[in-house]
Motif scaffolding. Structure first.
Motif, short mmCIF file in Angstrom:
data_model
loop_
_atom_site.label_atom_id
_atom_site.label_comp_id
_atom_site.label_asym_id
_atom_site.label_seq_id
_atom_site.Cartn_x
_atom_site.Cartn_y
_atom_site.Cartn_z
N SER A 86 0.88 17.67 -34.44
CA SER A 86 0.19 18.71 -33.68
C SER A 86 -0.60 19.65 -34.58
CB SER A 86 1.20 19.53 -32.87
OG SER A 86 2.19 20.09 -33.72
N ASP A 87 -0.33 19.59 -35.89
CA ASP A 87 -1.02 20.45 -36.86
C ASP A 87 -1.31 19.62 -38.11
OD1 ASP A 87 -0.77 22.64 -39.29
OD2 ASP A 87 -1.72 23.45 -37.48
N ARG A 88 -2.35 19.99 -38.83
CA ARG A 88 -2.72 19.24 -40.03
C ARG A 88 -1.65 19.29 -41.11
NH1 ARG A 88 -8.12 17.78 -40.09
NH2 ARG A 88 -9.38 18.73 -38.42
N SER A 89 -0.80 20.29 -41.08
CA SER A 89 0.26 20.40 -42.08
C SER A 89 1.50 19.61 -41.71
CB SER A 89 0.62 21.87 -42.29
OG SER A 89 1.08 22.46 -41.08
N LEU A 94 2.11 7.59 -40.05
CA LEU A 94 0.96 6.71 -40.22
C LEU A 94 0.12 7.12 -41.42
CD1 LEU A 94 -0.21 6.18 -36.52
CD2 LEU A 94 1.31 4.76 -37.90
N GLN A 95 -0.13 8.40 -41.55
CA GLN A 95 -0.92 8.87 -42.69
C GLN A 95 -0.16 8.71 -44.00
OE1 GLN A 95 -2.15 12.98 -42.47
NE2 GLN A 95 -3.91 12.63 -43.81
N TYR A 101 -5.99 6.92 -43.28
CA TYR A 101 -5.95 7.28 -41.87
C TYR A 101 -5.90 8.79 -41.72
CZ TYR A 101 -4.22 7.87 -37.12
OH TYR A 101 -4.07 8.28 -35.82
N ARG A 102 -6.78 9.33 -40.88
CA ARG A 102 -6.83 10.77 -40.63
C ARG A 102 -6.52 11.02 -39.15
NH1 ARG A 102 -6.71 10.28 -45.25
NH2 ARG A 102 -8.10 11.08 -46.88
N PRO A 103 -5.37 11.57 -38.83
CA PRO A 103 -4.99 11.76 -37.42
C PRO A 103 -5.97 12.62 -36.63
CG PRO A 103 -3.11 12.10 -38.88
CD PRO A 103 -4.32 12.02 -39.75
#
Length: 273
Positions: A86-89, A94-95, A101-103
């Motif tokens: 839900s947040d980049r942190s 998968l990443q 891969y960039r969610p």
């Protein structure tokens, strides 16, 4: 266990003769498959031993340990729910496994699944659901060394591997080489348009459908398995000049075949006046 890659090859012949005048036919052998480097191999060599800025999860190590046995993942039970970050942190499995891969990338336009090891893809699609649409299909060359291993993944109530093979305009696909497709046990659609494949070749392919038998008394408890392209549903034979009316005799041998596209060009012979 090692499996041979599926390679279609028509050897080139050269007619020569020796000092006694005896004709000798020489054939040019196929180069070893190891000389063909897949995109994910090149990408893996460039990114070998990456430095991680965090402590990976236990799932990270377990999934990497399963890469050699993607055909055994089904024994671990039903798939696990995948929770996108839900947040980049936030940590994303998968990443972590696929750094490219960039969610949060819009529509994942910069993500190339061909740079991912197909065994890793096969493990992920069997372990997690629902995965992002970018993981839905994987394009793999017919001669890839891991393709026969992926074809051994059994279908379950939660996962089914469907193979769509496009060999249109392939000069190597003939009545002799088509039997190599017997290893594609999950073949669902085949496009053989504009090739030398004919009715006789399709009859030979149909004869590769078989059932496995237990090798010993210890395997007697295992049920026989279907081998060959039993699941073929779609077949395109557009502009295949070697296809004739004998095709109708072999099509019923494929029990699930429901769509057949055949368009043979008409041959017009001019009558001399």
């Amino acid at each position: 266990m090692l499996f041979k890659p599926i390679v279609l090859h028509v050897p080139k012949s050269t007619l020569t003769s020796d000092d006694a005048g005896i004709s000798i036919t020489q054939y040019e052998l196929l180069p070893p498959p190891s000389s063909i480097t897949a995109p994910y191999h090149l990408h893996a060599n460039k990114n070998a031993n990456p430095t991680l800025s965090y402590v990976p999860s236990l799932a990270f190590f377990c999934i990497n340990a399963l890469l050699e046995w993607p055909d055994q993942v089904h024994t671990y039970g039903p798939r696990r729910p995948y929770q996108p970050p839900s947040d980049r942190s936030d940590f994303d499995i998968l990443q972590a496994l696929i750094p490219t891969y960039r969610p949060f990338s819009p529509h994942h336009r910069d993500f190339d699944l061909r740079l991912v090891d197909p065994r890793l893809w096969a493990v992920l699609v069997q372990l997690y659901e629902p995965l992002p649409p970018a993981f839905r299909t994987y394009t793999l060359p017919l001669s890839d060394v891991h393709l026969p291993l992926l074809q051994r993944i059994p279908s379950t109530a939660h996962f089914s591997l469907l193979t769509v093979l496009s060999l249109a305009r392939c000069s190597e696909l003939t009545d002799d080489t088509v039997v190599e497709l017997r290893e594609l046990h999950t073949l669902a659609a085949l496009d053989a348009s504009l090739t030398a494949l004919g009715s006789f070749g399709l009859l030979r392919l149909a004869k590769t459908l078989s059932w496995t038998e237990p090798d010993s008394d210890s395997d007697a408890e295992h049920a026989p398995e279907r081998r060959g392209p039993w699941g073929l549903r779609v077949l395109y034979l557009k502009d295949c000049i070697n296809v004739d009316d004998k095709l109708l005799d072999c099509l019923p041998r494929f029990p699930l075949l429901s769509v057949v596209g055949v368009c043979v060009p008409a041959v017009v012979q001019r009558t001399p006046t």
